[in-house]
Design an enzyme around this catalytic site. Structure first.
Site, mmCIF file in Angstrom:
data_model
loop_
_atom_site.group_PDB
_atom_site.id
_atom_site.type_symbol
_atom_site.label_atom_id
_atom_site.label_comp_id
_atom_site.label_asym_id
_atom_site.label_seq_id
_atom_site.Cartn_x
_atom_site.Cartn_y
_atom_site.Cartn_z
ATOM 1 N N LYS A 54 -9.845 -0.236 6.297
ATOM 2 C CA LYS A 54 -8.639 -1.060 6.486
ATOM 3 C C LYS A 54 -8.925 -2.447 5.947
ATOM 4 O O LYS A 54 -10.073 -2.904 5.953
ATOM 5 C CB LYS A 54 -8.300 -1.166 7.977
ATOM 6 C CG LYS A 54 -6.855 -1.496 8.253
ATOM 7 C CD LYS A 54 -5.991 -0.240 8.161
ATOM 8 C CE LYS A 54 -4.553 -0.514 8.395
ATOM 9 N NZ LYS A 54 -3.779 0.743 8.536
ATOM 10 N N ASP B 12 0.260 -1.313 3.976
ATOM 11 C CA ASP B 12 0.369 -1.363 5.443
ATOM 12 C C ASP B 12 1.469 -2.391 5.746
ATOM 13 O O ASP B 12 2.338 -2.621 4.900
ATOM 14 C CB ASP B 12 -0.995 -1.758 6.040
ATOM 15 C CG ASP B 12 -1.077 -1.524 7.531
ATOM 16 O OD1 ASP B 12 -1.121 -0.369 7.951
ATOM 17 O OD2 ASP B 12 -1.074 -2.512 8.309
ATOM 18 N N ASN C 291 11.911 3.957 8.943
ATOM 19 C CA ASN C 291 11.514 5.036 8.041
ATOM 20 C C ASN C 291 11.134 6.306 8.807
ATOM 21 O O ASN C 291 11.657 7.388 8.552
ATOM 22 C CB ASN C 291 10.337 4.528 7.186
ATOM 23 C CG ASN C 291 9.664 5.638 6.408
ATOM 24 O OD1 ASN C 291 8.814 6.347 6.933
ATOM 25 N ND2 ASN C 291 10.055 5.824 5.166
#
Ligand code: NAD
Length: 410
Positions: free
Chosen positions: A104, A144, A220
């Site tokens: 990440k 992200d 979404n």
């Protein structure tokens, strides 16, 4: 009460490891990333001034494949958070069984305060500082919070310039014209729909006549989950956004809700529905409850009021451990986030694979492969759940730990 979702995940991991009697030394080790890097990125702003930004990348574990995980642009990004999220990715990728580890990254910034030119310079600057540790077979970033296909396009372009050759597979979540995959947009919601179908097919929950769903969120993930649930004959009776929720026990037309939201900016006011709060939505007398917006919404305070028989965690970390214990006592099945919402990352693997093999799959091909992959992931978790006579959450963590441990050969 401020509950840190990463601490919750860590404690869920430890609980699962105890159930399956996994070597505590391995569990201790897996909590730490292999490495993390902090970089500074100086940018000349549009007004000629210079600003120094701070970015991070945490490479948690690559025993099962390249480090994989998004890059977040947000004022609250910090090293602790990036490390925690990279840990989460290792487990998510292992549950859905794609050959990736966990990573990440992020940059501390408020994207609303930067022009597009400044954002592009920053995105390219991030890659200039980190390109030696990126690569299709080593570390594969993705979008992200506040990052998107356009930003991935700038990043992959910068990466290719720096290494002097094509390497599309180094970043996923790209726009289709930059090598992105068909089907990625709908993948997370549809993947959750596959899990819903499999739970019902396996007879694990009997909804009886109450084939209704309440979904918290209408972004979404919620939209495509709703589409998939409807196609299975379930009735979406409640939806919500940050401004509140709507309810119609006879069912909501999700397409009309989308249209209404587009026109008015909110869900409320959709004809035939009554207004409810986000808290009320969670406690409706529905068969299935789907948190698809925020973390920590199901807590010790509201868990005993939840009437659904099945909860599908499409958001990350929506259930606290206190709530989990109450659901277990009340025989409410909870399908954990690391399984339910892993369809997105699974499709990132398909993007990577297509780039690596110079292939282009149709949306139908991608979604068919995703369907099969999610069934397998679900079956693996169900097997572990049955073997250890435990919850789906523990089952998912056990599957992941065993796969990571096996690949670590230690
Ligand atoms: P999104 O931004 O498209 O939608 C978020 C939705 O949550 C919006 O409808 C918004 O109105 C609603 N919301 C925001 N604040 C709210 C509040 N206080 N109360 C109720 N609703 C609120 O985001 P998304 O991509 O649909 O993601 C939703 C969740 O799923 C997040 O937890 C995300 O981390 C998780 N998730 C997303 C993906 C993905 O591929 N998009 C993958 C895995 C997990």
């Amino acid at each position: 009460m401020n509950i840190n979702p990463f601490q919750t995940a860590l404690s869920q991991l430890k609980t699962a490891a105890e159930v399956a009697k996994i070597d505590p030394k391995f569990i201790e080790r897996i909590q730490y990333p292999d490495r993390y890097i902090e970089v500074t990125i100086p940018i000349i702003m549009d007004d000629g001034s210079q600003k120094i930004f701070t970015g991070f990348r945490s490479q948690h574990n690559n025993a099962r494949g390249p480090y994989k995980g998004g890059i977040r642009f947000h004022p609250d990004v910090n090293l602790d958070e990036v490390r925690a999220l990279s840990f989460w990715m290792t487990f998510k990728n292992a549950v859905v069984n794609v050959p990736f580890g966990g990573g990440k990254g992020g940059i501390i910034l408020d994207p609303k305060k930067l022009s597009e030119t400044e954002l592009e310079k920053l995105s390219r600057g991030y890659v200039q500082k980190l390109y030696p540790v990126f690569g299709p077979e080593f570390d594969v970033p993705a979008p992200d919070v506040n990052t998107n296909g356009k930003i991935m396009g700038w990043m992959v372009d910068e990466f290719e310039k720096l290494i002097g050759k094509k390497a599309r597979a180094t970043f996923t979540g790209k726009a289709i014209e930059d090598g992105g995959s068909q089907g990625r947009t709908e993948a997370t919601g549809f993947g959750g729909g596959v899990v819903l179908r499999e739970v019902l097919k396996a007879g694990l929950v009997d909804l009886g006549e109450n084939k209704t769903i309440a979904i918290q969120g209408f972004g979404n993930v919620a939209t495509y989950f709703a589409e998939s649930a409807k196609a299975q004959g379930l009735k979406v009776v409640a939806l919500s956004d940050s401004k509140g929720g709507i309810y119609n026990p006879e069912g909501i037309d999700v397409v009309a809700a989308e249209e209404h939201k587009k026109q008015t900016g909110a869900l409320k006011g959709l004809s035939g529905t009554s207004e409810i709060t986000n808290a009320e939505l969670l406690e409706l007398p529905v068969g299935v409850l789907v948190p698809a917006a925020l973390e920590n919404v199901l807590t010790g305070e509201n868990a005993s009021k939840i009437k659904a028989k099945l909860i599908i965690e499409m958001a990350n970390g929506p259930t606290t451990q206190e709530a989990d214990a109450i659901f277990e006592k009340n025989n409410i099945i909870v399908i954990p986030d690391i399984l339910a919402n892993s369809g997105g990352v699974a499709t990132s693997y398909y993007e990577w694979y297509q780039n690596m093999h110079d292939e282009k799959w149709t949306r139908e091909e991608v979604l068919a492969k995703l369907d099969a992959l999610m069934i397998k992931a679900f079956e693996g978790v169900l097997e572990a759940k049955r073997k250890y006579n435990t919850s789906f959450r523990n089952g998912a963590y056990i599957v992941a730990i065993e796969r990571i441990k096996e690949a670590s050969k230690s």
